[in-house]
Design an enzyme around this catalytic site. Sequence first.
Site, mmCIF file in Angstrom:
data_model
loop_
_atom_site.group_PDB
_atom_site.id
_atom_site.type_symbol
_atom_site.label_atom_id
_atom_site.label_comp_id
_atom_site.label_asym_id
_atom_site.label_seq_id
_atom_site.Cartn_x
_atom_site.Cartn_y
_atom_site.Cartn_z
ATOM 1 N N ARG A 122 0.833 -1.209 0.000
ATOM 2 C CA ARG A 122 0.000 0.000 0.000
ATOM 3 C C ARG A 122 0.863 1.253 0.000
ATOM 4 N NH1 ARG A 122 -5.480 -1.134 3.167
ATOM 5 N NH2 ARG A 122 -6.366 -1.855 1.220
ATOM 6 N N GLN A 127 -0.850 2.786 -6.080
ATOM 7 C CA GLN A 127 -2.318 2.862 -6.072
ATOM 8 C C GLN A 127 -2.941 2.446 -7.405
ATOM 9 O OE1 GLN A 127 -3.679 6.590 -4.495
ATOM 10 N NE2 GLN A 127 -2.962 6.086 -2.456
ATOM 11 N N ASP A 130 -3.434 -1.185 -7.418
ATOM 12 C CA ASP A 130 -4.064 -1.733 -6.218
ATOM 13 C C ASP A 130 -5.418 -2.369 -6.554
ATOM 14 O OD1 ASP A 130 -5.073 -2.288 -3.768
ATOM 15 O OD2 ASP A 130 -4.690 -0.320 -2.907
ATOM 16 N N SER A 133 -8.162 -2.543 -3.771
ATOM 17 C CA SER A 133 -8.995 -1.336 -3.622
ATOM 18 C C SER A 133 -10.019 -1.247 -4.749
ATOM 19 C CB SER A 133 -8.132 -0.075 -3.613
ATOM 20 O OG SER A 133 -7.371 -0.046 -2.443
ATOM 21 N N TYR A 229 -3.299 -0.870 7.508
ATOM 22 C CA TYR A 229 -4.563 -1.563 7.784
ATOM 23 C C TYR A 229 -4.963 -1.303 9.236
ATOM 24 C CZ TYR A 229 -3.878 -4.310 3.516
ATOM 25 O OH TYR A 229 -3.710 -4.702 2.219
HETATM 26 P P1 NAD Z 1 -9.962 -3.264 5.201
HETATM 27 O O1 NAD Z 1 -10.775 -3.876 4.110
HETATM 28 O O2 NAD Z 1 -8.783 -4.001 5.674
HETATM 29 O O3 NAD Z 1 -10.905 -2.983 6.465
HETATM 30 C C1 NAD Z 1 -12.126 -2.295 6.296
HETATM 31 C C2 NAD Z 1 -12.336 -1.300 7.390
HETATM 32 O O4 NAD Z 1 -12.723 -1.982 8.586
HETATM 33 C C3 NAD Z 1 -11.092 -0.489 7.772
HETATM 34 O O5 NAD Z 1 -11.380 0.883 7.565
HETATM 35 C C4 NAD Z 1 -10.889 -0.817 9.240
HETATM 36 O O6 NAD Z 1 -10.413 0.294 9.978
HETATM 37 C C5 NAD Z 1 -12.281 -1.220 9.676
HETATM 38 N N1 NAD Z 1 -12.337 -2.027 10.901
HETATM 39 C C6 NAD Z 1 -11.506 -2.997 11.322
HETATM 40 N N2 NAD Z 1 -11.918 -3.485 12.517
HETATM 41 C C7 NAD Z 1 -13.064 -2.830 12.838
HETATM 42 C C8 NAD Z 1 -13.966 -2.896 13.921
HETATM 43 N N3 NAD Z 1 -13.793 -3.715 14.943
HETATM 44 N N4 NAD Z 1 -15.049 -2.056 13.909
HETATM 45 C C9 NAD Z 1 -15.246 -1.192 12.894
HETATM 46 N N5 NAD Z 1 -14.424 -1.086 11.849
HETATM 47 C C10 NAD Z 1 -13.337 -1.890 11.808
HETATM 48 O O7 NAD Z 1 -9.555 -1.775 4.824
HETATM 49 P P2 NAD Z 1 -9.208 -1.196 3.404
HETATM 50 O O8 NAD Z 1 -10.439 -0.859 2.670
HETATM 51 O O9 NAD Z 1 -8.299 -2.131 2.748
HETATM 52 O O10 NAD Z 1 -8.505 0.191 3.755
HETATM 53 C C11 NAD Z 1 -7.840 0.477 4.970
HETATM 54 C C12 NAD Z 1 -7.146 1.837 4.810
HETATM 55 O O11 NAD Z 1 -6.037 1.770 3.935
HETATM 56 C C13 NAD Z 1 -8.058 2.905 4.227
HETATM 57 O O12 NAD Z 1 -7.883 4.116 4.897
HETATM 58 C C14 NAD Z 1 -7.598 3.052 2.825
HETATM 59 O O13 NAD Z 1 -7.833 4.341 2.293
HETATM 60 C C15 NAD Z 1 -6.128 2.787 2.975
HETATM 61 N N6 NAD Z 1 -5.561 2.339 1.698
HETATM 62 C C16 NAD Z 1 -4.391 2.887 1.287
HETATM 63 C C17 NAD Z 1 -3.832 2.482 0.088
HETATM 64 C C18 NAD Z 1 -2.566 3.076 -0.423
HETATM 65 O O14 NAD Z 1 -2.003 3.942 0.209
HETATM 66 N N7 NAD Z 1 -2.109 2.598 -1.557
HETATM 67 C C19 NAD Z 1 -4.458 1.503 -0.677
HETATM 68 C C20 NAD Z 1 -5.655 0.949 -0.208
HETATM 69 C C21 NAD Z 1 -6.193 1.383 0.980
#
Ligand code: NAD
Length: 516
Positions: A122, A127, A130, A133, A229
């Site tokens: 990440r 991106q 990715d 995503s 994450y």
């Molecule tokens: P994910 O699919 O791993 O998790 C989904 C969401 O569930 C997350 O936001 C997490 O905080 C939340 N979560 C976990 N436990 C929980 C709980 N007990 N109660 C409520 N919510 C809970 O997450 P994702 O969609 O893969 O993304 C995570 C972060 O990473 C995001 O902020 C996203 O923008 C970021 N991201 C960055 C990049 C990058 O920089 N290239 C790429 C993808 C995602």
Amino acid sequence: MKVGIPKEKYPDEQRVAMTPDVAPKLLALGFSVAVETGAGTAASYSDNAYREAGADIMPSAKELWAQCDIMLKVRAPERDEVELLKSGQTLIGFFWPAQNPKMLKTLADRGVTVLAMDSIPRLSRAQKMDALSSMANVGGYRAVIEAAEHFGRFFTGQVTAAGRVEPAKVLVIGAGVAGLSAIGTAGGMGAIVRGFDTRPEVKEQIESLNAQFLALDVADEDGSGEDGYAKVMSEAYINAEMALFAEQAKEVDIIITTALVHGKPAPKLITADMIGSMKPGSVVVDLAAEQGGNCELTVPGELVIHGGVTIIGYTDLPSRMASQSSQLYATNLMHLLAELTPEKDGQIVLNMDDDVIRGATICTGGKITWPPPAPKLTQAPKKKISVSAPAVKIEKKKKISLFGPVIAVMAATLILLGLGTVAPPNFMAHLKIFVLASFVAYMVVWNVSPTLHTSLMSMNNAISSVIVVGALLQVSAASEVVKWVAVIAIFFTSINILGGFAVTHRMLKMFRKSST
Ligand code: NAD
């Protein structure tokens, strides 16, 4: 090198790893492209469309796997596909190495190079590659569409001759990529949306989508993990958030859960009791179903109904929008191939000093190279919010004290009265207009969304160029000096006016939906 795209073998998988739109970009990178006949049919991409895009159509999977150097797939290979892979071949697709250690070993032993799209680190630079995503975005959108299909009411509120319709209330748990996509989609359909996440930094993202962020103050606990994450939360935190969900379940019509912690089973956050407390006709869509589900009653891959509440545990949401998902996924793959082909000569170079390529490569040259060393983070976890006592509360608006403004108004009135006794009447008339104009301008700017400030400023710039009127009056003056100063003023002010309107036009165009 020849890139091959087989038909996906996984039951009911409708996506395909390359689309006719993206295939020419692979040709531009110097590759030749071959597609198994019928590979794109389920995603609405015909053999003819691939042919027109410059790809060869192969009559069978066997021939395709035998002739291609790089295989692009969506799902991890099925057993018969593993048999078709040979030494020196490169396989790119989702693989989930932690869940498939046996298959990983077989492929490593066979000398295959595997790049797992689920292992792309990440990093900001990555991106465009990715795929997790991209698929999460489609999944979040589709979750709302599935909910809408099974929810027997409007999402948006209406006032009709037949009566008033209340808008649907949607709670989205987990505001990662899928959650934010669901929040945006449900909001766009007119529902009242609330969002919750263990990472407090997502508050602004939720609010920017016009949804309400449900805040949970649990002493000194922040869900942001060190790898971009979320992390596993304490029992006290989970209990507190479940108490919040129990309250919300009685009130909302739809719950979309996306809560995940990378590499761990999904946390169980919605209990059977909560489902029992929901209104009949309500819908729960559990996007974490594949990882065990956030809801106790979720059956992965199935739709079940409990006491009138529909619980959707489909694990193939991106595949249910196969055309869109394939397009996004194919673009992610193309960007990865572009990264692997620095010379654009159709020859891939596995540069293990490149963070992205290193992260995605899970085996090569007969060795397993997974897990990779930790990547450099671009998303630094934000500082923790410390709160004194554990308490569950929904954020309330702060009380605004009127003391300050009242004193300010009284002071201003006294100053004006004092000024009125000494200043000439002309001055007071101008001052009044100036104060009123300042007030109106302040209120107008204050109520404009910050995203529109640039366009507002440029428009203001254009209109405020009244200097041109003065210059026009002076351009026929007798004095040569005055005349030329007026000409110069007209020239520069015209640039200001035209530039102001042009910038405004361009900015506003960004917010207009294209009609074509
Ligand atoms: P994910 O699919 O791993 O998790 C989904 C969401 O569930 C997350 O936001 C997490 O905080 C939340 N979560 C976990 N436990 C929980 C709980 N007990 N109660 C409520 N919510 C809970 O997450 P994702 O969609 O893969 O993304 C995570 C972060 O990473 C995001 O902020 C996203 O923008 C970021 N991201 C960055 C990049 C990058 O920089 N290239 C790429 C993808 C995602």
